[in-house]
Structures are given as C-alpha cells and as structure tokens.
Design a protein around this motif. Structure first.
Motif, PDB file in Angstrom:
ATOM      1  N   LYS A  31      24.967 -12.739 -29.036  1.00 21.70           N
ATOM      2  CA  LYS A  31      25.408 -11.477 -29.639  1.00 21.70           C
ATOM      3  C   LYS A  31      24.942 -11.388 -31.091  1.00 21.70           C
ATOM      4  CE  LYS A  31      29.377 -10.710 -26.670  1.00 21.70           C
ATOM      5  NZ  LYS A  31      30.825 -10.656 -26.537  1.00 21.70           N
ATOM      6  N   ARG A  32      24.963 -12.521 -31.784  1.00 23.66           N
ATOM      7  CA  ARG A  32      24.499 -12.570 -33.172  1.00 23.66           C
ATOM      8  C   ARG A  32      22.985 -12.314 -33.238  1.00 23.66           C
ATOM      9  NH1 ARG A  32      27.799 -16.306 -34.438  1.00 23.66           N
ATOM     10  NH2 ARG A  32      26.561 -18.046 -33.732  1.00 23.66           N
ATOM     11  N   ILE A  33      22.232 -12.902 -32.311  1.00 24.14           N
ATOM     12  CA  ILE A  33      20.784 -12.690 -32.255  1.00 24.14           C
ATOM     13  C   ILE A  33      20.481 -11.210 -32.021  1.00 24.14           C
ATOM     14  CG2 ILE A  33      18.748 -13.080 -30.794  1.00 24.14           C
ATOM     15  CD1 ILE A  33      19.716 -16.000 -30.497  1.00 24.14           C
ATOM     16  N   GLU A  36      21.219  -9.269 -35.249  1.00 19.11           N
ATOM     17  CA  GLU A  36      20.176  -9.526 -36.252  1.00 19.11           C
ATOM     18  C   GLU A  36      18.900  -8.758 -35.915  1.00 19.11           C
ATOM     19  OE1 GLU A  36      19.745 -13.780 -36.433  1.00 19.11           O
ATOM     20  OE2 GLU A  36      21.705 -14.035 -37.379  1.00 19.11           O
ATOM     21  N   ALA A  37      18.544  -8.713 -34.627  1.00 22.07           N
ATOM     22  CA  ALA A  37      17.354  -7.976 -34.200  1.00 22.07           C
ATOM     23  C   ALA A  37      17.543  -6.478 -34.446  1.00 22.07           C
ATOM     24  CB  ALA A  37      17.056  -8.242 -32.730  1.00 22.07           C
ATOM     25  N   ARG A  38      18.748  -5.980 -34.199  1.00 19.55           N
ATOM     26  CA  ARG A  38      19.053  -4.560 -34.449  1.00 19.55           C
ATOM     27  C   ARG A  38      18.864  -4.260 -35.945  1.00 19.55           C
ATOM     28  NH1 ARG A  38      23.546  -4.075 -31.471  1.00 19.55           N
ATOM     29  NH2 ARG A  38      22.496  -2.970 -29.805  1.00 19.55           N
ATOM     30  N   ASP A  39      19.391  -5.148 -36.798  1.00 17.95           N
ATOM     31  CA  ASP A  39      19.281  -4.966 -38.245  1.00 17.95           C
ATOM     32  C   ASP A  39      17.836  -5.059 -38.726  1.00 17.95           C
ATOM     33  OD1 ASP A  39      22.044  -4.760 -38.217  1.00 17.95           O
ATOM     34  OD2 ASP A  39      22.383  -6.802 -38.961  1.00 17.95           O
ATOM     35  N   ARG A  53      22.703  -6.841 -19.242  1.00 20.47           N
ATOM     36  CA  ARG A  53      22.937  -7.996 -18.382  1.00 20.47           C
ATOM     37  C   ARG A  53      21.997  -9.152 -18.685  1.00 20.47           C
ATOM     38  NH1 ARG A  53      24.535  -4.688 -13.216  1.00 20.47           N
ATOM     39  NH2 ARG A  53      26.737  -4.500 -13.703  1.00 20.47           N
ATOM     40  N   ALA A  54      20.826  -8.832 -19.272  1.00 22.15           N
ATOM     41  CA  ALA A  54      19.874  -9.884 -19.625  1.00 22.15           C
ATOM     42  C   ALA A  54      19.303  -9.601 -21.006  1.00 22.15           C
ATOM     43  CB  ALA A  54      18.745  -9.961 -18.603  1.00 22.15           C
ATOM     44  N   VAL A  55      19.124 -10.664 -21.756  1.00 16.85           N
ATOM     45  CA  VAL A  55      18.496 -10.582 -23.073  1.00 16.85           C
ATOM     46  C   VAL A  55      17.204 -11.389 -22.972  1.00 16.85           C
ATOM     47  CG1 VAL A  55      18.733 -11.118 -25.524  1.00 16.85           C
ATOM     48  CG2 VAL A  55      20.742 -10.415 -24.199  1.00 16.85           C
ATOM     49  N   ILE A  56      16.085 -10.708 -23.215  1.00 21.71           N
ATOM     50  CA  ILE A  56      14.779 -11.350 -23.123  1.00 21.71           C
ATOM     51  C   ILE A  56      14.277 -11.595 -24.539  1.00 21.71           C
ATOM     52  CG2 ILE A  56      12.408 -11.097 -22.294  1.00 21.71           C
ATOM     53  CD1 ILE A  56      13.662  -9.067 -20.204  1.00 21.71           C
ATOM     54  N   ILE A  57      13.965 -12.841 -24.812  1.00 25.15           N
ATOM     55  CA  ILE A  57      13.471 -13.223 -26.133  1.00 25.15           C
ATOM     56  C   ILE A  57      11.964 -13.406 -26.033  1.00 25.15           C
ATOM     57  CG2 ILE A  57      13.619 -14.929 -27.996  1.00 25.15           C
ATOM     58  CD1 ILE A  57      16.499 -15.522 -26.910  1.00 25.15           C
ATOM     59  N   ALA A  58      11.232 -12.653 -26.854  1.00 21.47           N
ATOM     60  CA  ALA A  58       9.771 -12.702 -26.827  1.00 21.47           C
ATOM     61  C   ALA A  58       9.242 -13.614 -27.929  1.00 21.47           C
ATOM     62  CB  ALA A  58       9.204 -11.296 -27.004  1.00 21.47           C
ATOM     63  N   GLY A  61       9.315 -12.562 -31.569  1.00 23.72           N
ATOM     64  CA  GLY A  61      10.584 -12.429 -32.260  1.00 23.72           C
ATOM     65  C   GLY A  61      11.357 -11.199 -31.821  1.00 23.72           C
ATOM     66  N   HIS A  62      10.762 -10.380 -30.973  1.00 26.28           N
ATOM     67  CA  HIS A  62      11.460  -9.200 -30.458  1.00 26.28           C
ATOM     68  C   HIS A  62      12.510  -9.624 -29.437  1.00 26.28           C
ATOM     69  CE1 HIS A  62       7.987  -7.186 -32.207  1.00 26.28           C
ATOM     70  NE2 HIS A  62       8.741  -6.097 -32.236  1.00 26.28           N
ATOM     71  N   ILE A  63      13.612  -8.896 -29.441  1.00 19.51           N
ATOM     72  CA  ILE A  63      14.697  -9.122 -28.495  1.00 19.51           C
ATOM     73  C   ILE A  63      14.756  -7.881 -27.610  1.00 19.51           C
ATOM     74  CG2 ILE A  63      17.167  -9.557 -28.234  1.00 19.51           C
ATOM     75  CD1 ILE A  63      15.577 -11.806 -29.697  1.00 19.51           C
ATOM     76  N   ILE A  64      14.669  -8.092 -26.300  1.00 19.61           N
ATOM     77  CA  ILE A  64      14.631  -6.987 -25.351  1.00 19.61           C
ATOM     78  C   ILE A  64      15.894  -7.038 -24.494  1.00 19.61           C
ATOM     79  CG2 ILE A  64      13.312  -5.904 -23.495  1.00 19.61           C
ATOM     80  CD1 ILE A  64      10.907  -7.704 -24.635  1.00 19.61           C
ATOM     81  N   LEU A  65      16.609  -5.913 -24.450  1.00 21.68           N
ATOM     82  CA  LEU A  65      17.817  -5.827 -23.642  1.00 21.68           C
ATOM     83  C   LEU A  65      17.478  -5.171 -22.313  1.00 21.68           C
ATOM     84  CD1 LEU A  65      20.354  -4.531 -26.326  1.00 21.68           C
ATOM     85  CD2 LEU A  65      19.697  -6.892 -25.794  1.00 21.68           C
ATOM     86  N   SER A  66      17.977  -5.771 -21.230  1.00 22.67           N
ATOM     87  CA  SER A  66      17.722  -5.246 -19.892  1.00 22.67           C
ATOM     88  C   SER A  66      19.037  -5.104 -19.136  1.00 22.67           C
ATOM     89  CB  SER A  66      16.788  -6.195 -19.130  1.00 22.67           C
ATOM     90  OG  SER A  66      16.659  -5.786 -17.785  1.00 22.67           O
ATOM     91  N   ALA A  67      19.094  -4.120 -18.237  1.00 25.76           N
ATOM     92  CA  ALA A  67      20.295  -3.889 -17.436  1.00 25.76           C
ATOM     93  C   ALA A  67      20.258  -4.646 -16.115  1.00 25.76           C
ATOM     94  CB  ALA A  67      20.467  -2.397 -17.173  1.00 25.76           C
TER      95      ALA A  67
END
Length: 94
Positions: A31-33, A36-39, A53-58, A61-67
């Motif tokens: 949740k912190r990651i 931070e990515a949002r900021d 439901r899934a957080v993909i870390i690239a 450094g991009h964080i991708i949210l998936s359902a």
C-alpha cells in the motif's frame, strides 16, 4: 525471443519482460509503494474503477494496478499467447 505481451484485464497490455513482480495489494508495504507511486506520477491504474487485486511492479519503477488476481496474471505469463478474454474477471467478481 520476441516481445511477449500480457493482458492484465479490460484489454490493457503490459510487456512481460518488464515485469519484476506481481503481488497482492493487501499488505502495508505494498500500500505504501502504491501511494509513493501515486505521489511520484509512476502509478498506472488499469482497474477501470474496480477493486485492485494485483499490483504489477515494472523494472522501470512503474506500479501497475490490475483488477485481475495475481495468479491469473501469472498464468497468462506462462500461457502461449498471454491473453484471455475478460470472462475470468467476471467470474472473480461474483
């Protein structure tokens, strides 16, 4: 080996060779990651307003949210074409 593209739901596609990790969003560190990515402007929200439901870390450094579930994304990584339709998502929402 060519570029393999993975469907992460709703027709959104990511390059499999850029994925570092696929994790569940429940823990405080994740949740912190995400925050931070949002900021930082490095968050990509591909949930279309649905629950993450899934957080993909690239590797960029991009964080991708998936359902879709992390297991579903991982299964698509292992499959031949990397894509399925969104029937699985509809089943998971029930």
């Amino acid at each position: 080996m060519g570029i393999k593209l993975i469907n992460i739901g709703f027709g959104n596609i990511v390059s499999s060779n850029r994925i570092v990790a696929i994790v569940s969003p429940e823990s405080a560190p994740i949740k912190r990651i995400i925050q931070e990515a949002r900021d930082n402007g490095t968050l990509v929200d591909a949930t279309y307003g649905r629950r993450t439901r899934a957080v993909i870390i690239a590797d960029s450094g991009h964080i991708i949210l998936s359902a879709v579930q992390p297991e579903t994304v991982a299964h698509r990584l292992e499959s031949k074409d990397g894509s399925t339709d969104d029937e699985e998502l509809e089943e998971e929402e029930k």
